[in-house]
Design a protein around this motif. Sequence first.
Motif, mmCIF file in Angstrom:
data_model
loop_
_atom_site.group_PDB
_atom_site.id
_atom_site.type_symbol
_atom_site.label_atom_id
_atom_site.label_comp_id
_atom_site.label_asym_id
_atom_site.label_seq_id
_atom_site.Cartn_x
_atom_site.Cartn_y
_atom_site.Cartn_z
ATOM 1 N N UNK A 211 0.900 -1.090 0.037
ATOM 2 C CA UNK A 211 -0.103 -0.140 0.039
ATOM 3 C C UNK A 211 0.840 1.129 0.039
ATOM 4 N N UNK A 212 1.731 1.278 0.886
ATOM 5 C CA UNK A 212 2.765 2.633 0.979
ATOM 6 C C UNK A 212 3.599 2.733 -0.125
ATOM 7 N N UNK A 213 4.168 1.578 -0.811
ATOM 8 C CA UNK A 213 4.920 1.696 -2.097
ATOM 9 C C UNK A 213 3.962 2.454 -3.217
ATOM 10 N N UNK A 214 2.960 1.486 -3.140
ATOM 11 C CA UNK A 214 2.004 2.078 -4.443
ATOM 12 C C UNK A 214 1.620 3.317 -4.074
ATOM 13 N N UNK A 215 1.275 3.900 -3.097
ATOM 14 C CA UNK A 215 0.950 5.162 -2.903
ATOM 15 C C UNK A 215 1.905 6.264 -3.006
ATOM 16 N N UNK A 216 3.149 5.933 -2.693
ATOM 17 C CA UNK A 216 4.122 6.755 -2.933
ATOM 18 C C UNK A 216 4.463 6.988 -4.324
ATOM 19 N N UNK A 217 4.440 5.826 -5.101
ATOM 20 C CA UNK A 217 4.796 5.735 -6.677
ATOM 21 C C UNK A 217 3.555 6.812 -7.157
ATOM 22 N N UNK A 238 -0.604 16.583 -0.405
ATOM 23 C CA UNK A 238 -1.336 15.709 0.526
ATOM 24 C C UNK A 238 -2.569 15.860 0.337
ATOM 25 N N UNK A 239 -3.301 17.133 0.072
ATOM 26 C CA UNK A 239 -4.809 17.440 -0.067
ATOM 27 C C UNK A 239 -5.427 16.591 -1.355
ATOM 28 N N UNK A 240 -4.436 16.620 -2.645
ATOM 29 C CA UNK A 240 -4.672 15.935 -3.660
ATOM 30 C C UNK A 240 -4.940 14.407 -3.597
ATOM 31 N N UNK A 241 -4.104 13.923 -2.640
ATOM 32 C CA UNK A 241 -4.330 12.248 -2.312
ATOM 33 C C UNK A 241 -4.906 11.921 -0.804
ATOM 34 N N UNK A 242 -5.625 13.055 -0.389
ATOM 35 C CA UNK A 242 -6.644 12.707 0.908
ATOM 36 C C UNK A 242 -5.863 12.123 2.056
ATOM 37 N N UNK A 243 -4.640 12.594 2.151
ATOM 38 C CA UNK A 243 -3.648 12.365 3.431
ATOM 39 C C UNK A 243 -3.629 13.474 3.835
ATOM 40 N N UNK A 244 -2.881 13.467 5.346
ATOM 41 C CA UNK A 244 -2.200 14.586 6.045
ATOM 42 C C UNK A 244 -0.826 14.844 5.549
ATOM 43 N N UNK A 245 -0.210 15.871 5.982
ATOM 44 C CA UNK A 245 1.008 16.289 5.476
ATOM 45 C C UNK A 245 1.745 15.629 6.442
ATOM 46 N N UNK A 246 1.782 15.221 7.420
ATOM 47 C CA UNK A 246 2.395 14.504 8.247
ATOM 48 C C UNK A 246 2.769 12.984 7.887
ATOM 49 N N UNK A 250 5.916 10.823 6.062
ATOM 50 C CA UNK A 250 6.298 9.586 6.493
ATOM 51 C C UNK A 250 6.354 8.761 5.430
ATOM 52 N N UNK A 251 5.692 8.774 4.337
ATOM 53 C CA UNK A 251 5.704 7.948 3.102
ATOM 54 C C UNK A 251 7.033 8.117 2.483
ATOM 55 N N UNK A 252 7.576 9.430 2.327
ATOM 56 C CA UNK A 252 8.470 9.629 1.768
ATOM 57 C C UNK A 252 10.016 9.262 2.455
ATOM 58 N N UNK A 253 9.909 9.333 4.006
ATOM 59 C CA UNK A 253 10.683 8.722 4.841
ATOM 60 C C UNK A 253 11.275 7.301 4.571
ATOM 61 N N UNK A 254 10.061 6.755 4.323
ATOM 62 C CA UNK A 254 10.086 5.303 4.291
ATOM 63 C C UNK A 254 10.335 4.643 2.659
ATOM 64 N N UNK A 255 9.706 5.471 1.853
ATOM 65 C CA UNK A 255 9.612 4.914 0.518
ATOM 66 C C UNK A 255 10.135 5.680 -0.472
ATOM 67 N N UNK A 256 10.768 6.987 -0.067
ATOM 68 C CA UNK A 256 11.285 8.060 -1.064
ATOM 69 C C UNK A 256 12.656 8.073 -1.429
ATOM 70 N N UNK A 257 13.323 6.907 -1.051
ATOM 71 C CA UNK A 257 14.673 6.694 -1.838
ATOM 72 C C UNK A 257 15.397 7.794 -1.101
ATOM 73 N N UNK A 258 15.346 8.522 -0.071
ATOM 74 C CA UNK A 258 16.247 9.304 0.753
ATOM 75 C C UNK A 258 15.998 10.828 0.312
ATOM 76 N N UNK A 259 14.895 11.073 -0.271
ATOM 77 C CA UNK A 259 14.454 12.423 -0.453
ATOM 78 C C UNK A 259 13.062 12.491 0.054
#
Length: 299
Positions: A211-217, A238-246, A250-259
């Motif tokens: 789920x996290x990987x697909x959403x990050x992609x 965040x608003x366009x994907x109906x998630x919070x900024x925080x 967290x998504x990019x911390x885990x799945x963003x490849x260092x960015x």
Amino acid sequence: MLPEETFRSSDLPPADRFECWRALMSETHAPMELQSEHAADFWVNQRNISLGEITVYPLECDSLTFRRTPKLISKSDPEAFHLSLVKRGSGVVTSGRATIMHRAFEYHSSDTSRPFEINSIRGSFEVIGIEVPKNLLPMPPHTAGQVIGRRISARDGMGALLATFLTQVTRDSRSYQPADGPRLGAVLADLVASLFAGVLDADRSLTPETHRRALTLRIMDFIRRNADDPQLDVSAIAAAHHISVSYLHRLFQREGGGTTAAGFVQQQRLSRARRDLADPLFREVPVHVIAARRQQGVP
């Protein structure tokens, strides 16, 4: 570059082309019966690109019939799902009692454990094929199997995202390192699983990691397509994907490849600035003007 094997029919005598390619396809996919009215002088170009245990192959060739029979299945079954992005041409797929026509910018799928027949129509065709071992797909095989044979669009949603990924990897295969292959394979497996889950509306069958990987992609693809919008920032993303900024952070911390999300936006804008600097149309535009326009997200 990624491990790659190339097959060009023009490298062989006409009499050997069809049989040699049939043997390659039996190794790439599974043993099949192949028939073509062009067999005496068959034309085909294929590249097999290895992404760890997953194979991706751009393929264009003359029209023909693929047939996977119960007898062939009983002799050899690699236990894999196949998915083809149709880029040019059309074909009819028969599996059991179902017969479906697939056209360009659609996917057709098959299961090496099930009989099927594929007939291409009207001349040559072009596809990007994917072979995914069932044990690598992050969803239960019996759930994924419910998608096999359905018509799936490549024009929007996860279908479009998967098509973008396949096109980029096959086009730029020489720019990756061999060690990138398994990582790209893991991303591809997640994308296929997410596509299947969307078709079935069965997201509960996916793992949280997928789920996290697909959403990050999806978010990264959204940023690429909208980087020229001066209003694009982390709040808008965040608003366009109906998630919070925080949660976006967290998504990019885990799945963003260092960015970070903001860093990824900046990367896209800098990439566009480099492209502008190399464009003869912008030769007379001062560098600081190009930099300022891209920094502000101006196209």
